[in-house]
Write a protein that holds these residues in place. Structure first.
Motif, PDB file in Angstrom:
ATOM      1  N   TYR A 160       0.848  -1.199   0.000  1.00 30.74           N
ATOM      2  CA  TYR A 160       0.000   0.000   0.000  1.00 30.74           C
ATOM      3  C   TYR A 160       0.886   1.253   0.000  1.00 30.74           C
ATOM      4  CZ  TYR A 160      -3.888  -3.070   1.259  1.00 30.74           C
ATOM      5  OH  TYR A 160      -4.838  -4.052   1.263  1.00 30.74           O
ATOM      6  N   ILE A 161       0.544   2.212  -0.848  1.00 31.95           N
ATOM      7  CA  ILE A 161       1.213   3.519  -0.847  1.00 31.95           C
ATOM      8  C   ILE A 161       0.169   4.551  -0.451  1.00 31.95           C
ATOM      9  CG2 ILE A 161       2.588   5.182  -2.121  1.00 31.95           C
ATOM     10  CD1 ILE A 161       3.922   2.464  -1.885  1.00 31.95           C
ATOM     11  N   GLN A 162       0.446   5.257   0.638  1.00 30.12           N
ATOM     12  CA  GLN A 162      -0.503   6.237   1.177  1.00 30.12           C
ATOM     13  C   GLN A 162       0.046   7.640   0.990  1.00 30.12           C
ATOM     14  OE1 GLN A 162      -0.894   6.763   5.558  1.00 30.12           O
ATOM     15  NE2 GLN A 162      -2.996   6.014   5.254  1.00 30.12           N
ATOM     16  N   GLY A 163      -0.709   8.484   0.287  1.00 35.07           N
ATOM     17  CA  GLY A 163      -0.255   9.844   0.003  1.00 35.07           C
ATOM     18  C   GLY A 163      -0.929  10.881   0.863  1.00 35.07           C
ATOM     19  N   THR A 164      -0.219  11.976   1.105  1.00 36.40           N
ATOM     20  CA  THR A 164      -0.774  13.097   1.863  1.00 36.40           C
ATOM     21  C   THR A 164      -0.665  14.410   1.095  1.00 36.40           C
ATOM     22  OG1 THR A 164       1.321  13.478   3.032  1.00 36.40           O
ATOM     23  CG2 THR A 164      -0.282  12.001   4.078  1.00 36.40           C
ATOM     24  N   GLY A 165      -0.476  14.313  -0.238  1.00 33.60           N
ATOM     25  CA  GLY A 165      -0.502  15.528  -1.051  1.00 33.60           C
ATOM     26  C   GLY A 165       0.833  16.194  -1.288  1.00 33.60           C
ATOM     27  N   ASP A 166       1.952  15.465  -1.193  1.00 34.26           N
ATOM     28  CA  ASP A 166       3.266  16.049  -1.453  1.00 34.26           C
ATOM     29  C   ASP A 166       3.261  16.734  -2.818  1.00 34.26           C
ATOM     30  OD1 ASP A 166       5.946  16.631  -1.928  1.00 34.26           O
ATOM     31  OD2 ASP A 166       6.684  14.712  -1.177  1.00 34.26           O
ATOM     32  N   PRO A 167       3.488  18.073  -2.863  1.00 33.71           N
ATOM     33  CA  PRO A 167       3.434  18.776  -4.143  1.00 33.71           C
ATOM     34  C   PRO A 167       4.627  18.501  -5.061  1.00 33.71           C
ATOM     35  CG  PRO A 167       3.095  20.263  -2.283  1.00 33.71           C
ATOM     36  CD  PRO A 167       3.660  18.998  -1.738  1.00 33.71           C
ATOM     37  N   LYS A 168       5.697  17.900  -4.524  1.00 33.93           N
ATOM     38  CA  LYS A 168       6.902  17.723  -5.340  1.00 33.93           C
ATOM     39  C   LYS A 168       7.420  16.290  -5.228  1.00 33.93           C
ATOM     40  CE  LYS A 168      11.055  20.210  -6.770  1.00 33.93           C
ATOM     41  NZ  LYS A 168      12.036  21.265  -6.437  1.00 33.93           N
ATOM     42  N   LEU A 169       6.536  15.344  -5.444  1.00 34.87           N
ATOM     43  CA  LEU A 169       6.926  13.938  -5.454  1.00 34.87           C
ATOM     44  C   LEU A 169       7.389  13.595  -6.872  1.00 34.87           C
ATOM     45  CD1 LEU A 169       7.123  11.533  -3.551  1.00 34.87           C
ATOM     46  CD2 LEU A 169       4.834  10.858  -4.264  1.00 34.87           C
ATOM     47  N   VAL A 170       8.608  13.976  -7.192  1.00 33.27           N
ATOM     48  CA  VAL A 170       9.221  13.772  -8.506  1.00 33.27           C
ATOM     49  C   VAL A 170      10.116  12.536  -8.435  1.00 33.27           C
ATOM     50  CG1 VAL A 170       9.060  16.196  -9.155  1.00 33.27           C
ATOM     51  CG2 VAL A 170      11.053  15.394  -7.877  1.00 33.27           C
ATOM     52  N   PRO A 171      10.648  12.047  -9.576  1.00 33.02           N
ATOM     53  CA  PRO A 171      11.461  10.821  -9.526  1.00 33.02           C
ATOM     54  C   PRO A 171      12.591  10.852  -8.511  1.00 33.02           C
ATOM     55  CG  PRO A 171      10.954  11.372 -11.786  1.00 33.02           C
ATOM     56  CD  PRO A 171      10.426  12.509 -10.963  1.00 33.02           C
ATOM     57  N   GLU A 172      13.264  11.995  -8.366  1.00 30.35           N
ATOM     58  CA  GLU A 172      14.372  12.095  -7.420  1.00 30.35           C
ATOM     59  C   GLU A 172      13.913  11.919  -5.980  1.00 30.35           C
ATOM     60  OE1 GLU A 172      15.174  14.552 -11.086  1.00 30.35           O
ATOM     61  OE2 GLU A 172      13.509  14.296  -9.679  1.00 30.35           O
ATOM     62  N   GLU A 173      12.620  12.155  -5.719  1.00 30.12           N
ATOM     63  CA  GLU A 173      12.060  11.982  -4.379  1.00 30.12           C
ATOM     64  C   GLU A 173      11.449  10.587  -4.207  1.00 30.12           C
ATOM     65  OE1 GLU A 173      12.224  14.247  -1.908  1.00 30.12           O
ATOM     66  OE2 GLU A 173      13.310  15.664  -3.167  1.00 30.12           O
ATOM     67  N   LEU A 174      10.693  10.133  -5.210  1.00 29.10           N
ATOM     68  CA  LEU A 174      10.022   8.837  -5.093  1.00 29.10           C
ATOM     69  C   LEU A 174      11.019   7.683  -5.009  1.00 29.10           C
ATOM     70  CD1 LEU A 174       7.346   7.341  -4.935  1.00 29.10           C
ATOM     71  CD2 LEU A 174       7.294   7.294  -7.448  1.00 29.10           C
ATOM     72  N   ILE A 175      12.191   7.828  -5.631  1.00 32.86           N
ATOM     73  CA  ILE A 175      13.191   6.747  -5.572  1.00 32.86           C
ATOM     74  C   ILE A 175      13.606   6.495  -4.120  1.00 32.86           C
ATOM     75  CG2 ILE A 175      15.184   8.255  -5.886  1.00 32.86           C
ATOM     76  CD1 ILE A 175      14.735   4.734  -7.334  1.00 32.86           C
ATOM     77  N   ASP A 176      13.537   7.520  -3.276  1.00 32.39           N
ATOM     78  CA  ASP A 176      13.873   7.345  -1.861  1.00 32.39           C
ATOM     79  C   ASP A 176      12.913   6.360  -1.205  1.00 32.39           C
ATOM     80  OD1 ASP A 176      15.116   8.182   0.776  1.00 32.39           O
ATOM     81  OD2 ASP A 176      13.049   8.849   1.102  1.00 32.39           O
ATOM     82  N   LEU A 177      11.620   6.478  -1.509  1.00 34.22           N
ATOM     83  CA  LEU A 177      10.643   5.543  -0.952  1.00 34.22           C
ATOM     84  C   LEU A 177      10.882   4.135  -1.473  1.00 34.22           C
ATOM     85  CD1 LEU A 177       8.066   5.265   0.812  1.00 34.22           C
ATOM     86  CD2 LEU A 177       6.748   5.563  -1.305  1.00 34.22           C
TER      87      LEU A 177
ATOM     88  N   ILE B 253      11.822   0.786   0.797  1.00 34.13           N
ATOM     89  CA  ILE B 253      11.043  -0.458   0.780  1.00 34.13           C
ATOM     90  C   ILE B 253      11.973  -1.646   0.553  1.00 34.13           C
ATOM     91  CG2 ILE B 253       9.219  -1.741  -0.410  1.00 34.13           C
ATOM     92  CD1 ILE B 253       7.953   0.987  -1.098  1.00 34.13           C
ATOM     93  N   HIS B 254      12.931  -1.495  -0.360  1.00 34.61           N
ATOM     94  CA  HIS B 254      13.917  -2.557  -0.574  1.00 34.61           C
ATOM     95  C   HIS B 254      14.724  -2.820   0.707  1.00 34.61           C
ATOM     96  CE1 HIS B 254      12.987  -3.065  -4.693  1.00 34.61           C
ATOM     97  NE2 HIS B 254      13.622  -2.010  -5.176  1.00 34.61           N
ATOM     98  N   LYS B 255      15.123  -1.754   1.392  1.00 35.35           N
ATOM     99  CA  LYS B 255      15.904  -1.918   2.621  1.00 35.35           C
ATOM    100  C   LYS B 255      15.102  -2.624   3.712  1.00 35.35           C
ATOM    101  CE  LYS B 255      18.993   2.046   1.902  1.00 35.35           C
ATOM    102  NZ  LYS B 255      19.388   3.407   2.382  1.00 35.35           N
ATOM    103  N   ALA B 256      13.797  -2.533   3.624  1.00 41.05           N
ATOM    104  CA  ALA B 256      12.947  -3.240   4.587  1.00 41.05           C
ATOM    105  C   ALA B 256      12.840  -4.727   4.258  1.00 41.05           C
ATOM    106  CB  ALA B 256      11.562  -2.612   4.613  1.00 41.05           C
TER     107      ALA B 256
END
Length: 536
Positions: free
Chosen positions: A139-156, A160-163
């Motif tokens: 599940y991916i739950q969003g709260t309205g991040d206005p700048k969820l661009v590739p450079e940011e989403l790759i962090d998530l 998840i991989h590290k988990a």
């Protein structure tokens, strides 16, 4: 006695007789202010002189654009002094276009705080085996991040991989409950549904729901097409041919035909000839709906980092027993506000607007909740906004209205607030950056005016701060609501330059038509910019 009668005796006349001037409404076209607005101007700013003159350079710009005085409102005040120097149609509700973003961003900074961050969470509902495969849903739950661009989403994705999750054999489920469903899939503001500026808000807004295609022609007859961000379901059909010869507009007209297919693939087709002399060209196109776009972007990054997925994607709520496995925190709000104001990003402004309502009244966010939260804050902040009408907070609306006097009051308050530095520095600098980078480049105001701009069909607006040559700083707000507003940019630029030259010098030194036609500044030769000052 009417404040526009010409005989009202100002209390400050002894020391400000030549400088403090009020230009009243209904001087051209017969327009009149609502009685309440007239009372507001008189009650809040009783000690002003009266004149029926705008600076000559501004009048020339308006005349050339065929804009009557009844279609423009102007307020100019010295920073720290709410008595207007100029107040034309000051209490008349006007469409502000993107200058409405100043209301949203100042309120957001004050309510949420400059260090506020949006969170995007990942939850697992199932077990993970020894090979890192999640037997269940992610599940991916969003709260309205206005700048969820590739450079940011790759962090998530990496978290998840590290988990310990490398594969998903269940579904990818998007939890978008933070914004009310009524805020989604709205009709575009105009007829151009593929224009990125028309993209609406979403709790899982990804890369502004837009693809950037870059076409690069080569001498061997090929045209390379690169795209950002990557989408798992995207295919490019490249039938472009590079040719020799002059560039005759191809670079401005190249655009793909984007077609969704029944199997879920999105095909972007390019065809035609493209001159090598045109060089690289980037075209931005809004595609798909938010959920399909986010899912495609997430899965593209997931697969690029070695993840596997064989299930379906859908929307749904995170179940109570799901385990939180990763959280991404977006950029701080101060950075978001800078992007919103510098580049007039409508989608980011709309996400911030809804986030304010969700934070103050709890989700799901609605425009009504956000409007109530902002209006309540402004009242607490002692900013009178009697004619404020909020729709989506971005100014991309014909329902949003505000008066020049109210926006000037907000700019005065913002400049004296704890968020003053962040707010003022978020505004475009004339001749330097953002939407003002190509304006006033060879004038004194260049580098000395921090101005938010706004344009819609029949609307042109400016609002911000000018550091003048005489060492003072001024608040400047002006709206033009007129079918000829597009042609009136020169009038607004002339107003900013006049303020830079120093309104306290009076109206007698305003440039003449001969000086304007010679291309010189209002007081002679163009002067070099002094050290930049900011109105804090």
């Amino acid at each position: 006695m009417s404040a526009c009668s010409g005989s009202a005796a100002p209390r400050r006349a002894a020391s400000h007789a030549s400088a403090w001037l009020l230009v009243c409404a209904a001087l051209a076209g017969g327009a009149s202010l609502p009685l309440a607005a007239q009372a507001r101007v008189k009650a809040a700013h009783p000690s002003v002189n009266v004149s029926t003159v705008l600076p000559q350079s501004v009048m020339i710009g308006l005349q050339r654009a065929h804009v009557p005085l009844s279609s423009i409102s102007v307020v100019i005040e010295k920073v720290g002094d709410r008595t207007p120097i100029v107040a034309l149609n000051a209490g008349k509700p006007m469409m502000p276009a993107s200058t409405m973003k100043l209301v949203t961003t100042y309120s957001g900074l004050s309510i949420l705080g400059p260090d506020y961050r949006w969170r995007t969470n990942a939850y697992a509902d199932g077990t993970v085996d020894a090979n890192g495969v999640l037997h269940g849903n992610l599940y991916i739950q969003g709260t309205g991040d206005p700048k969820l661009v590739p450079e940011e989403l790759i962090d998530l994705v990496q978290k998840i991989h590290k988990a310990g999750i490398r594969g998903i054999d269940g579904a990818l489920v998007l939890d978008k409950r933070y914004f009310d469903p009524s805020t989604r899939d709205l009709p575009p503001f105009d007829d151009d549904a593929s224009a990125p500026y028309n993209v609406g808000p979403d709790p899982l807004l990804y890369a502004f729901k837009s693809l950037s295609f870059t076409l690069t022609p080569s001498s061997d007859g090929t045209v390379t097409i690169d795209v950002l961000p990557a989408l798992a379901q995207l295919q490019i059909d490249n039938q472009m041919r590079a040719v020799n010869g002059p560039c005759r507009g191809e670079a401005a007209s190249v655009s793909p035909t984007v077609t969704p297919t029944p199997n879920g693939t999105l095909v972007a087709s390019f065809a035609g000839e493209y001159s090598v002399r045109c060089g690289p060209r980037t075209v931005n196109v809004a595609v798909l709906d938010h959920s399909a776009f986010f899912a495609g972007g997430f899965l593209a990054l997931w697969q690029q980092t070695g993840g596997t997925f064989s299930g379906a994607t859908r929307e749904g709520a995170v179940p109570v027993g799901a385990k939180l496995v990763a959280t991404h925190q977006g950029p701080v709000l101060s950075d978001i506000v800078r992007d919103i104001n510098k580049f007039s990003n409508n989608t980011m402004a709309r996400n911030l607007f809804l986030s304010i309502g969700a934070a103050e009244e709890k989700g799901p966010a609605t425009p009504a909740k956000s409007a109530r939260a902002i209006e309540a804050f402004l009242r607490r902040d002692s900013i009178d906004m009697e004619y404020l009408t909020l729709d989506n907070g971005s100014g991309l609306s014909r329902e949003e209205h505000i008066t020049a006097l109210s926006l000037a009051d907000l700019l005065q308050r913002a400049n004296a607030s704890p968020v003053a530095q962040v707010f003022v520095q978020s505004l475009p600098i004339a001749g330097v950056d953002g939407t003002m980078r190509n304006r006033l480049t060879n004038q004194g105001a260049g580098g000395n005016a921090q101005i938010k701009t706004g344009t819609l069909r029949d609307v042109r607006a400016i609002a911000g701060y000018v550091a003048s040559a005489d060492g003072n700083s001024y608040v400047v707000v002006s709206f033009i609501n007129d079918p000829h507003s597009e042609a009136a940019r020169a009038a607004h630029d002339a107003l900013l330059e006049w303020v830079y030259q120093g309104p306290s010098s009076g109206f007698s030194k305003i440039s003449a038509p001969a000086a304007e036609s010679a291309g010189v500044a209002p007081h002679g030769k163009p002067r070099k910019n002094p050290r930049k000052r900011e109105a804090h």
